[in-house]
Design a protein around this motif. Structure first.
Motif, short mmCIF file in Angstrom:
data_model
loop_
_atom_site.label_atom_id
_atom_site.label_comp_id
_atom_site.label_asym_id
_atom_site.label_seq_id
_atom_site.Cartn_x
_atom_site.Cartn_y
_atom_site.Cartn_z
N CYS A 96 0.69 -1.33 -0.05
CA CYS A 96 -0.06 -0.08 0.03
C CYS A 96 0.69 1.26 0.15
O CYS A 96 0.34 2.40 -0.37
CB CYS A 96 -0.71 0.14 1.19
SG CYS A 96 -0.05 0.47 2.77
N TRP A 97 2.10 1.26 0.57
CA TRP A 97 2.84 2.21 0.55
C TRP A 97 2.68 3.39 1.62
O TRP A 97 3.18 4.48 1.65
CB TRP A 97 3.51 2.98 -0.83
CG TRP A 97 3.98 1.97 -1.73
CD1 TRP A 97 3.66 1.22 -2.86
CD2 TRP A 97 5.19 1.15 -1.33
NE1 TRP A 97 4.51 0.34 -3.41
CE2 TRP A 97 5.52 0.16 -2.60
CE3 TRP A 97 6.23 1.15 -0.17
CZ2 TRP A 97 6.64 -0.45 -2.60
CZ3 TRP A 97 7.37 0.27 -0.30
CH2 TRP A 97 7.55 -0.35 -1.60
N SER A 98 1.59 3.20 2.41
CA SER A 98 1.33 4.16 3.45
C SER A 98 1.00 3.65 4.77
O SER A 98 1.12 4.57 5.66
CB SER A 98 -0.09 4.74 2.90
OG SER A 98 -1.02 4.05 2.79
N CYS A 99 1.11 2.39 4.91
CA CYS A 99 0.92 1.73 6.45
C CYS A 99 2.43 2.13 7.18
O CYS A 99 3.49 2.27 6.34
CB CYS A 99 0.34 0.66 6.38
SG CYS A 99 1.79 -0.68 5.96
N CYS A 102 5.15 -0.40 5.50
CA CYS A 102 5.72 0.19 4.12
C CYS A 102 6.56 1.41 4.35
O CYS A 102 7.43 1.48 3.67
CB CYS A 102 4.44 0.59 3.21
SG CYS A 102 3.66 -0.93 2.26
N CYS A 110 3.20 -5.46 5.05
CA CYS A 110 2.07 -4.54 4.91
C CYS A 110 0.70 -4.97 5.37
O CYS A 110 0.50 -6.13 5.11
CB CYS A 110 2.01 -4.27 3.19
SG CYS A 110 0.53 -3.20 2.78
N VAL A 111 0.03 -4.13 6.06
CA VAL A 111 -1.15 -4.56 6.65
C VAL A 111 -2.33 -4.65 5.94
O VAL A 111 -3.26 -5.20 6.22
CB VAL A 111 -1.32 -3.45 8.07
CG1 VAL A 111 -0.36 -3.39 8.96
CG2 VAL A 111 -1.65 -2.11 7.23
ZN LIG Z 1 1.49 -1.17 3.73
#
Ligand SMILES: [Zn+2]
Ligand SMILES: [Zn+2]
Length: 363
Positions: A96-99, A102, A110-111
């Motif tokens: 997701c590149w935002s959790c 990440c 990644c969650v």
């Molecule tokens: Zn993530």
């Protein structure tokens, strides 16, 4: 249209056609050339795959993918550092590149994991797996350029071998000359042996069943000094005997299902040794977990899941430089139309076949 072998239910694979995705919203298209199969593919096929957060449903399987970039948004290709026509290896995770995982670089955990080969066709644009002649690449994908001159069939071992480098070397902290025990000589076990041998391991010991004779022979060729047939002896005793009573520096459990090898791994390492657990046990806990032994001998235990970006790079470099021996154990290569048969072979359902590495040669 894209053609994709689609898993429509347990043990039911259908060749279906899908419209080619529009790239207006971003992303890229990959011409899949080779998709390698592992035990996870077989678990999906038989309806026995379950992992938290992973959706099920009708889907295009295939998560060990190499191919050629057909098309993509120019900005995205620049970000990835690739061009149309480049040959790439695709990591299975679509982070997701935002959790928190990440943004700290630990995208494997990644969650909200989405992954190639595990995303249902009702999520547009449906083509999320490698059992297809063309697949969609999300802008969030992680790609590795395949080194020039490396045959894509050999390159298709990048995923399994990245696990080998991750677990046997990076997670275990392998140092030159250390002894390594690899429990289970399946696809992952053989990859661990290959990576450990390439990274300067000392003695390498592996285990398997008498019925794994083909794989145990492969293990010896790939670098194991001793293969213990667990049907006729006690693993722990055999390892102690082979190491003069001291045990090994590192033990990696690559077996699936049975919990005994995870306990054996603990008993087989030396004081202050390292145990890497990478075989899933389908939810089963282990009776007889030797807590006191772990404490008093200060044993280091860690889980090994998937592989890091660095390990994928290690695997591709190794394959480019000396991958031919491992690739000689690519025992089965089938066309997309025979995906179901490939899965049956992989799962040992066809008695005359002795599969090690099985893949689909898609285009
Ligand atoms: Zn993530
Ligand atoms: Zn896999």
């Amino acid at each position: 249209l894209a053609r994709a072998a689609t898993l429509v239910g347990p043990r039911r694979v259908e060749l279906r056609e899908y419209p080619l995705p529009s790239l207006d919203g971003g992303g890229a298209l990959l011409q899949v050339e080779v998709c390698a199969l592992c035990g996870t593919d077989y678990a999906q096929f038989t309806g026995n795959y379950s992992r938290a957060n992973q959706p099920s449903g009708v889907l295009v399987p295939g998560h060990e993918i190499v191919g050629t970039l057909l098309d993509g948004h120019p900005d995205l290709l620049r970000t990835w550092g690739v061009a149309e026509g480049d040959r790439v290896a695709v990591e299975p995770n679509i982070p997701c590149w935002s959790c928190p995982s990440c943004v700290t670089g630990d995208y494997v955990t990644c969650v909200t994991p989405r992954a190639y080969g595990f995303t249902p066709v009702d999520v547009p644009p449906a083509l999320w797996g490698g059992y297809a002649d063309t697949m969609f690449l999300s802008p969030r994908s992680i790609l590795h350029r395949v080194p020039d001159g490396l045959d894509l069939r050999v390159a298709s071992l990048f995923n399994v071998l990245a696990n080998g480098f991750q677990w046997a070397c990076n997670d275990a902290g392998l140092r030159y000359g250390q002894s390594v025990l690899v429990l289970g000589a399946g696809q992952r076990g053989l990859a661990c042996i290959t990576a450990a041998r390439a990274s300067g391991a000392g003695r390498i010991i592996t285990t398997g069943l008498a019925s794994d004779a083909t794989r145990l022979e492969a293990a010896r060729v790939l670098g194991a000094d001793l293969a213990i047939v667990v049907d006729d002896c006690d693993t722990v005793e055999a390892v102690r005997e082979a190491t003069g009573g001291g045990g090994v520096d590192i033990a990696i459990d690559c077996t699936a299902g049975a919990t005994r090898p995870a306990i054996d791994a603990i008993h087989c390492v030396a004081t202050r040794g390292t145990v890497v657990l990478s075989g899933l046990k389908h939810g089963h806990g282990a009776d007889g977990f030797p807590v006191d032994d772990v404490v008093t001998r200060q044993i280091h235990i860690r889980g090994g899941l998937s592989a890091s970006f660095a390990a994928y790079g290690q695997a591709l470099r190794f394959l480019a430089e000396q991958g031919s021996l491992l690739a000689s154990y690519r025992t089965h290569e089938l066309p997309l139309e025979e995906a179901e048969r490939a899965l049956q072979i992989l799962g040992g359902e066809l008695p005359d076949e002795h599969p090690i590495y099985v893949s689909l040669l898609v285009s």
